[in-house]
Design an enzyme around this catalytic site. Structure first.
Site, PDB file in Angstrom:
ATOM      1  N   ASP A  14      -3.338   4.243  -2.105  1.00  0.00           N
ATOM      2  CA  ASP A  14      -4.295   4.686  -1.073  1.00  0.00           C
ATOM      3  C   ASP A  14      -4.254   6.204  -0.939  1.00  0.00           C
ATOM      4  OD1 ASP A  14      -5.876   4.841   1.235  1.00  0.00           O
ATOM      5  OD2 ASP A  14      -4.234   4.279   2.574  1.00  0.00           O
ATOM      6  N   LYS A  24       0.844  -1.202   0.000  1.00  0.00           N
ATOM      7  CA  LYS A  24       0.000   0.000   0.000  1.00  0.00           C
ATOM      8  C   LYS A  24       0.879   1.252   0.000  1.00  0.00           C
ATOM      9  CE  LYS A  24      -2.328   1.612   3.825  1.00  0.00           C
ATOM     10  NZ  LYS A  24      -2.188   3.068   3.901  1.00  0.00           N
ATOM     11  N   LYS A  66      -7.165   8.140  -1.389  1.00  0.00           N
ATOM     12  CA  LYS A  66      -8.496   8.570  -0.910  1.00  0.00           C
ATOM     13  C   LYS A  66      -8.987   9.820  -1.632  1.00  0.00           C
ATOM     14  CE  LYS A  66      -7.546   6.849   3.786  1.00  0.00           C
ATOM     15  NZ  LYS A  66      -6.091   6.572   3.701  1.00  0.00           N
ATOM     16  N   THR A 112     -11.739   6.239  10.681  1.00  0.00           N
ATOM     17  CA  THR A 112     -11.841   5.712  12.054  1.00  0.00           C
ATOM     18  C   THR A 112     -11.493   6.772  13.093  1.00  0.00           C
ATOM     19  OG1 THR A 112      -9.698   4.737  11.631  1.00  0.00           O
ATOM     20  CG2 THR A 112     -11.573   3.236  11.655  1.00  0.00           C
ATOM     21  N   ASP A 144     -13.079  14.777  -4.509  1.00  0.00           N
ATOM     22  CA  ASP A 144     -13.147  16.038  -5.255  1.00  0.00           C
ATOM     23  C   ASP A 144     -14.357  15.952  -6.174  1.00  0.00           C
ATOM     24  OD1 ASP A 144     -12.390  18.463  -6.626  1.00  0.00           O
ATOM     25  OD2 ASP A 144     -10.336  18.086  -6.004  1.00  0.00           O
ATOM     26  N   ARG A 202       3.283  -1.874  10.748  1.00  0.00           N
ATOM     27  CA  ARG A 202       4.384  -2.091  11.688  1.00  0.00           C
ATOM     28  C   ARG A 202       4.625  -3.526  12.150  1.00  0.00           C
ATOM     29  NH1 ARG A 202       2.208   3.040  14.800  1.00  0.00           N
ATOM     30  NH2 ARG A 202       0.364   2.179  13.773  1.00  0.00           N
TER      31      ARG A 202
HETATM   32  O1  C5P Z   1       1.324   0.013  11.213  1.00  0.00           O
HETATM   33  P1  C5P Z   1      -0.129  -0.298  11.085  1.00  0.00           P
HETATM   34  O2  C5P Z   1      -0.429  -1.770  10.854  1.00  0.00           O
HETATM   35  O3  C5P Z   1      -0.947   0.272  12.215  1.00  0.00           O
HETATM   36  O4  C5P Z   1      -0.580   0.449   9.739  1.00  0.00           O
HETATM   37  C1  C5P Z   1      -1.891   0.417   9.273  1.00  0.00           C
HETATM   38  C2  C5P Z   1      -2.023   1.147   7.966  1.00  0.00           C
HETATM   39  O5  C5P Z   1      -3.430   1.194   7.642  1.00  0.00           O
HETATM   40  C3  C5P Z   1      -1.540   2.590   7.976  1.00  0.00           C
HETATM   41  O6  C5P Z   1      -1.070   2.912   6.665  1.00  0.00           O
HETATM   42  C4  C5P Z   1      -2.774   3.376   8.293  1.00  0.00           C
HETATM   43  O7  C5P Z   1      -2.766   4.675   7.786  1.00  0.00           O
HETATM   44  C5  C5P Z   1      -3.848   2.559   7.562  1.00  0.00           C
HETATM   45  N1  C5P Z   1      -5.216   2.723   8.084  1.00  0.00           N
HETATM   46  C6  C5P Z   1      -5.552   2.462   9.418  1.00  0.00           C
HETATM   47  N2  C5P Z   1      -6.835   2.640   9.829  1.00  0.00           N
HETATM   48  C7  C5P Z   1      -7.768   3.082   8.984  1.00  0.00           C
HETATM   49  C8  C5P Z   1      -7.462   3.360   7.672  1.00  0.00           C
HETATM   50  C9  C5P Z   1      -6.147   3.168   7.241  1.00  0.00           C
HETATM   51  O8  C5P Z   1      -4.715   2.034  10.184  1.00  0.00           O
HETATM   52  N3  C5P Z   1      -9.017   3.227   9.408  1.00  0.00           N
END
Ligand code: C5P
Length: 236
Positions: A59, A32, A61, A123, A64, A215
């Site tokens: 991603d 992503k 989003k 979220t 517009d 992560r």
């Molecule tokens: O490191 P981690 O697993 O928390 O990363 C989750 C990824 O998913 C990040 O790129 C974050 O921006 C994205 N994301 C999220 N929650 C959402 C939408 C996107 O964690 N509701």
């Protein structure tokens, strides 16, 4: 079927991108690319991922007017992206115009159209937000489902959804309507700044199609092994 893993490349530089994709190797085929990486070195990162034969979820989003979003989606085709997204709050007309014109453009160029999905409610927004701004829905679940219905009506392929909402979305809109779920944490992993997390096994049980993992893989001592373990946790 078990969900496909999409690794979130939350970096602002190309070097760590190349390092992590190389370390993860063949244990993951989807990545992503979000706003941070795209704004800093998007073209280089996307070209690198394609040269490694990886699938790309762009991603960004888009939110517009219909014509502008359609144009941005067309422009994304030069990178060979496999999944793109827009904001459902941009409205049915925007989503429908963008999706229809993207499919036409792909037919014209003789390329496979990427999956087109939408973000429903971020979220970071909760029920207090719905009340304060008189959105007209009592719960975030009701609002998310309403937005997901508009996404389907517009002819898109699915939505980004928290694991908590996957069940209601699939039962209302059908199992073919794709859900992409972030907030995944293996049992032994730190939750970091995520508030509501689910394990890979639960994400599979809830029926999501793609899990977004950052992560727990990118910061692992052995990212290849971390990705393999997540895949094993989801079984066959
Ligand atoms: O490191 P981690 O697993 O928390 O990363 C989750 C990824 O998913 C990040 O790129 C974050 O921006 C994205 N994301 C999220 N929650 C959402 C939408 C996107 O964690 N509701």
């Amino acid at each position: 079927m078990k969900p496909e893993i999409i690794v979130a490349l939350d970096y602002s530089d190309i070097k760590p991108v190349k390092d992590i994709v190389t370390k993860i190797g063949n244990s993951v085929s989807w990545y992503k690319v979000g706003l941070e990486l795209f704004v800093s070195c998007g073209q280089e990162a996307l070209e690198f991922l394609k040269s490694e034969n990886k699938n790309i979820f762009l991603d960004l989003k888009f939110h517009d007017i219909p014509n502008t979003v359609a144009g941005a989606l067309h422009s994304s085709l030069k990178y060979g992206v496999d999944m793109v997204n827009v904001h459902a709050q941009g409205g049915v007309e925007m989503m429908k115009t963008a999706a229809d014109s993207m499919r036409e453009e792909c037919t014209k160029r003789n390329v496979k159209a990427p999956l087109m999905i939408a973000v429903t409610l971020l979220t970071s927004l909760d029920e207090k937000y719905l009340q304060k701004y008189n959105i007209g829905f009592n719960t975030t679940a009701d609002y998310v489902l309403h937005l997901a219905k508009t996404v389907q009506e517009a002819g898109l392929d699915g939505v980004v959804s928290s694991a908590k909402e996957t069940g209601i979305i699939k039962s209302a809109l059908g199992t073919d309507f794709i859900t992409v779920t972030p907030g995944i944490r293996p049992l032994d992993s730190s939750v970091d700044d995520q508030k509501r997390v689910v394990t890979p096994a639960d994400a599979k049980r809830l029926g999501t199609d793609y899990i977004v993992v950052g992560r727990p893989i990118t910061k692992a001592e052995d990212p290849y092994l971390a990705a393999c373990r997540i895949s094993e946790e989801m079984g066959k």
